[in-house]
Design an enzyme around this catalytic site. Structure first.
Site, PDB file in Angstrom:
ATOM      1  N   GLU A 199       0.813  -1.209   0.000  1.00 54.35           N
ATOM      2  CA  GLU A 199       0.000   0.000   0.000  1.00 54.35           C
ATOM      3  C   GLU A 199       0.857   1.273   0.000  1.00 54.35           C
ATOM      4  OE1 GLU A 199      -3.095  -0.002  -0.492  1.00 54.35           O
ATOM      5  OE2 GLU A 199      -3.728   2.032   0.029  1.00 54.35           O
ATOM      6  N   ASP A 200       1.928   1.254   0.758  1.00 54.74           N
ATOM      7  CA  ASP A 200       2.637   2.510   1.001  1.00 54.74           C
ATOM      8  C   ASP A 200       3.999   2.646   0.322  1.00 54.74           C
ATOM      9  OD1 ASP A 200       0.523   3.159   2.601  1.00 54.74           O
ATOM     10  OD2 ASP A 200       1.491   2.570   4.468  1.00 54.74           O
TER      11      ASP A 200
END
Ligand code: MN
Length: 763
Positions: free
Chosen positions: A112-113
Site C-alpha cells: 500500500e505505502d
C-alpha cells in the site's frame, strides 16, 4: 526508473542470503516515544525462543526488505516508519505466531505505502506470504473507503466475512494495537475517530477471537482517548482501592494456595484488577457506583488438568461462603469463542467479594491469546500454520460466524458476550476497485448496480461476478466481486426490473427512469403531432414562440407541452391557438373522404429523409412505449403500419390494410409515421388474428391447436362459432414473431385435411 529501482532492490533482497540491515537512515526524531527501535537480532531472538525451527534467513530478508522499502518514510511520532511494522511483528511474537505471520507483519504496509508489489513479494517471499500481505492491503483499502462512507459497521462485518486466512486478522489486530499505543502522536482531529473505530470494530473482534488481553488493551486505550475524564476518575478510584486493600490480593493468593496444597492440588494463583474500561461500562450498564462493584478483583487459579479444576472448585466452595447464582461451568459448556473456565464468586477475607476463574494452563492460554494460542496446543499433523487454519476450534468458530452471516441461523448464546451483532440479513460485495457495497440478503446485480450509481443501474446490460459472466438477476453472495457492464445505448432500464429488484432504492430509480423514458416518448410523439399540424396549416413553429405561450397553456416547459399533446391532454390545435390567437382549426375534409387510403399512406412517408429519425419506433408487446396494437387483428413486423394517436392512450398500430383506419380519416392530425424497430437478437412476439374454417369433426380443434403450437405460435385466445352443421369458424388470436412466421403457420394450417379455409383478420 521505478522499475530499475525495484529490480535492483529485488535482486539485492534475493541475493543477500545473510541479510544485515544497513544503518538506519538519519532522520530527526523530535518526540520519539521509544528510546530505541528493536534491533534485527532482537526480533529473530524472540521468534527463536518459542520456535527453534524458525527460518532466520527468511526473517532477516523480510526485515531488510521492509526497512528498505519504507526508506526514509516517517511516522507521525517522527520515528522511522519501519519501526511500526517491526513493532507489529513484535506484538505477534508475543502470540507465538509462525514465521509467515511474522514476515507478513513486517511487510504489511509495503504494497500500500511503498513501491513493492504483490508479484514482487511472491517472488521474494513466496505465495503464502504474498497472499497474507495482499489480504492486509485489501483490508486497508476497504478501511479507507469505509471511512469515507461512514461504514464502520460494515467494515466490522466485512473483516469477518472476507478474511479467508485468520492470520490476516491477527496481523490487522496487532497493527491496530500498535497504532493505538502511538495514538498520542496523531493529530487531535483524527484521534477520536481512530479510537471510536477501535472500540467499535477491533476490540470486539479481538474478543470474538478469544484474545481477551488484546481486547482489554484496545478498549482501555480507546477509553483513555475518548473520555479522558472518566478514565482518570476510574483510575483514581482503583488506586485508592488498591491502597486500602494493599494486602488483600496477597492474602487471598496465599490462603488459596495453602488450602489447595493441603488438598494435594498444585496450582498457580494470581490476582488481577479489572481494566478501567470494563469497570466503567459495568458502572454505566448497571447504573451502580464504584463501591458497589463486586468483582474489581479477579483471581485466576491455573492448574495442570481438568480434574484438578473441579477439585479446586470444591476446595474454594468449602473455604469461603459462595455468592449464589454466580457459578458457571464453561468447561463442560465452552463459550462460542472457545473460552473454557469455571467461574465462581465467594465472600473472601475482609468481606470482599472475590471472583475466581479456575482453569487449566491450556485454557488460560486460549483465554488470553485466543485463536493464536491454538497453534501451539492442538496436536496434529502439518505445520503450526496448518493446525491454526484447520484445527483450531476458534477458527472453526470464526468460520461459523461467517457461515451465520450467510445462513441466518440464530443461536442467542452467540450474542451473549459480545457487542457484535448478527449480519445475516446483509450481504457484502465489492466493485472491481474494492469499494464495499452492503445490500440486503437476496439482493441481485440490479440492486448492486443501483447501489453503485443510478446511472450504472439505468445503463446496466450485463455483469461479471468474480470474473465470470452472469445474469443481472443473479443473487449475490458474501464477498462477490461484481463488475457491471453498461451500455450507453440503453436509455432506460426494462420496466420488468422493478419487480426483480430487492432494494427500495433500485425500485424507485427504475420506476423513475422508466417514467422518464415514457415521458420522453410522449414528448417526442407530441412534437411529431404538433409538427404535422403546423406543416399542414402552413404556420410557422418556433420553440421561442411556444415559450411565450406557455402561461396560456398552463405548462412549465416546452417538453411538458409536447408530452401533454402526446398523452392527448392537449390538442395540437390548442398549441397553435396559444401561439397564434387567430388560428382557426380547419376541417380537412378533402384529405379524408375524397382520397383513397393508399394515396393517403403515400403522403405519410416522411417529407425529408432526416425526418425519419423522429419516426416513432415500434417494439414488441412489452415495450415501454405508449404503444398498443390494433385491438381486432393486431400487427406484426413485415406489415406496413401506421400509428393512430388516441388521447390518453398513446399510439395504436394498425396494418395499413385495416378497415378500422377508415374511422380516423377525418382526423389527419392523429395519423403518425411509425416504423418497426425489432431487435433480431431478442425475438419478441406480436399479436395477429386469423379465422379458420374447420371441418366439424371430433379432434379438429386439437389438430389446429397442435399445428400452431408445433410452429412456435402462441395462442392467446380462441373463440368458436358454428355457421353450418359441417363447419366451425375459429377466431384465433396469436402471438407470432413476424409476417413470415404468421404466413408459415397459415400455410401449415391450410395443409391440414380438417381445415377448409384460413384467412388473416384485420379489424
Ligand atoms: Mn500498519
Amino acid at each position: 526508473m521505478a522499475f530499475w529501482r525495484r529490480i535492483s532492490r529485488q535482486m539485492q533482497a534475493a541475493t543477500d542470503s545473510v541479510a544485515v540491515a544497513p544503518a538506519l537512515p538519519a532522520v530527526e526524531r523530535p518526540k520519539s516515544p521509544r528510546s530505541r527501535m528493536m534491533r534485527q537480532y532482537d526480533l529473530v531472538e524472540r521468534v527463536r525462543s518459542y520456535n527453534p525451527d524458525t527460518d532466520e534467513d527468511l526473517l532477516n530478508r523480510a526485515y531488510v526488505y521492509a526497512m528498505k522499502a519504507h526508506g526514509t518514510q516517517t511516522r507521525a511520532s517522527g520515528d522511522p516508519y519501519f519501526s511500526h511494522p517491526l513493532e507489529v511483528a513484535a506484538i505477534l511474537t508475543g502470540l507465538k505466531l509462525d514465521d509467515a505471520t511474522i514476515v507478513a507483519a513486517l511487510l504489511h504496509d509495503t504494497i500500500e505505502d511503498t513501491e513493492a508489489t504483490r508479484a514482487e513479494i511472491d517472488n521474494v517471499f513466496g505465495h503464502e506470504i504474498g497472499a497474507l500481505v495482499e489480504g492486509l492491503t485489501k483490508l486497508k483499502r476497504l478501511e479507507l473507503v469505509s471511512r469515507e462512507a461512514k461504514q464502520a459497521e460494515n467494515l466490522r462485518k466485512l473483516l469477518l466475512a472476507i478474511a479467508d486466512d485468520v492470520r490476516v486478522l491477527l496481523i490487522k489486530l496487532a497493527d491496530r494495537l500498535h497504532n493505538m499505543r502511538t495514538l498520542e502522536f496523531v493529530p487531535h482531529a483524527s484521534r477520536r475517530r481512530i479510537a471510536e473505530e477501535t472500540l467499535d470494530i477491533y476490540a470486539p473482534l479481538a474478543g470474538r477471537m478469544g484474545m481477551q488481553e488484546m481486547r482489554e488493551e484496545l478498549e482501555d486505550l480507546s477509553f483513555h482517548t475518548l473520555d479522558p475524564e472518566a478514565y482518570a476518575v476510574v483510575m483514581q478510584r482503583l488506586d485508592a482501592l488498591a491502597e486500602r486493600n494493599r494486602n488483600l490480593i496477597g492474602e487471598i493468593e496465599s490462603q488459596l494456595s495453602k488450602n489447595l496444597q493441603k488438598n494435594g492440588i498444585t496450582a498457580r494463583v494470581y490476582g488481577r484488577r479489572k481494566q478501567p474500561f470494563s469497570i466503567w461500562t459495568k458502572m454505566e450498564r448497571k447504573s451502580v457506583g464504584f463501591e458497589q462493584l463486586s468483582d474489581i478483583y479477579g483471581f485466576r487459579v491455573v492448574m495442570a488438568d481438568v480434574e484438578s479444576c473441579y477439585r479446586a472448585l470444591g476446595v474454594v466452595h468449602t473455604t469461603w461462603p459462595v455468592v449464589p447464582g454466580r457459578f458457571k461451568d464453561y468447561i463442560s459448556t465452552p463459550k462460542q469463542n472457545d473460552y473454557r473456565s469455571l467461574h465462581t464468586t465467594v465472600i473472601g477475607p475482609g468481606q470482599q467479594r472475590v471472583e475466581l476463574q479456575i482453569r487449566t494452563e491450556e485454557m488460560n492460554q486460549i483465554a488470553e491469546f485466543g485463536i493464536a494460542a491454538h497453534a501451539f496446543y492442538k496436536e496434529g499433523e502439518g505445520s503450526p500454520t496448518e493446525r491454526l487454519k484447520h484445527e483450531s476450534n476458534a477458527f472453526a468458530w470464526l468460520r461459523h460466524t461467517v457461515g451465520i452471516l450467510s445462513e441466518s441461523a440464530n443461536p442467542e448464546e452467540f450474542l451473549e458476550h459480545t457487542k457484535l451483532e448478527l449480519f445475516h440479513d446483509q450481504v457484502f460485495c465489492f466493485t472491481p476497485k474494492g469499494k464495499l457495497i452492503a445490500l440486503p440478503r437476496q439482493a441481485n446485480v440490479i440492486d448492486f448496480a443501483y447501489a453503485v450509481h443510478t446511472d450504472v443501474g439505468n445503463s446496466a446490460v450485463g455483469c461479471k461476478i468474480n470474473g465470470k459472466f452472469a445474469p443481472l438477476s443473479s443473487e449475490l453472495q458474501n464477498g462477490d466481486e461484481v463488475e457491471v457492464l453498461t451500455s450507453k445505448a440503453q436509455a432506460a432500464p426494462p420496466s420488468a426490473w422493478e419487480s426483480l429488484a430487492v432494494t427500495g432504492k433500485a425500485r424507485a430509480a427504475i420506476r423513475r427512469a422508466t417514467r422518464t423514458a415514457v415521458r420522453d416518448q410522449y414528448a417526442g410523439l407530441g412534437r411529431r403531432i404538433v409538427d404535422r399540424l403546423f406543416a399542414r396549416a402552413k404556420i410557422e413553429y418556433a420553440d421561442d414562440k411556444l415559450k411565450g405561450a406557455l402561461p396560456r397553456l398552463a405548462r412549465a416547459s416546452i417538453e411538458d407541452v409536447m408530452a401533454s399533446v402526446g398523452r392527448g391532454e392537449l390538442k395540437a390545435s390548442d398549441v397553435a391557438r396559444a401561439m397564434y390567437p387567430d388560428y382557426k382549426e380547419e376541417r380537412m375534409v378533402r384529405y379524408g373522404a375524397k382520397r383513397s387510403l393508399a394515396d393517403k399512406l403515400k403522403l405519410k412517408s416522411p417529407p425529408h429523409p432526416a425526418r425519419s429519425a423522429s419516426v416513432i419506433p415500434v417494439r414488441g408487446l412489452n415495450s415501454d412505449l405508449p404503444v398498443k396494437f390494433a385491438p381486432n387483428g393486431g400487427a406484426v413486423p413485415g406489415d406496413r403500419i401506421v400509428g393512430i394517436v388516441s388521447p390518453g392512450e398513446g399510439i395504436t398500430i394498425y396494418p395499413i390494410q385495416s378497415p378500422a383506419l377508415k374511422d380516423f380519416e377525418e382526423e389527419p392530425e392523429r395519423w403518425l409515421d411509425v416504423r418497426w424497430d425489432v431487435d433480431e437478437t431478442m425475438p419478441q412476439r406480436f399479436p395477429a388474428r386469423i379465422l379458420v374454417h374447420n371441418v366439424n369433426e371430433p379432434g379438429s380443434l386439437a389438430q389446429v391447436a397442435t399445428v400452431i403450437a408445433e410452429h412456435d405460435g402462441n395462442i392467446d385466445n380462441i373463440s368458436m362459432s358454428r355457421r353450418s352443421p359441417d363447419f366451425t369458424e375459429l377466431t384465433i388470436d396469436l402471438e407470432v414473431y413476424d409476417l413470415k412466421h404468421l404466413s408459415a403457420i397459415i400455410a401449415q394450417l391450410r395443409a391440414k385435411a380438417v381445415v377448409a379455409r384460413v384467412e388473416r383478420v384485420n379489424g
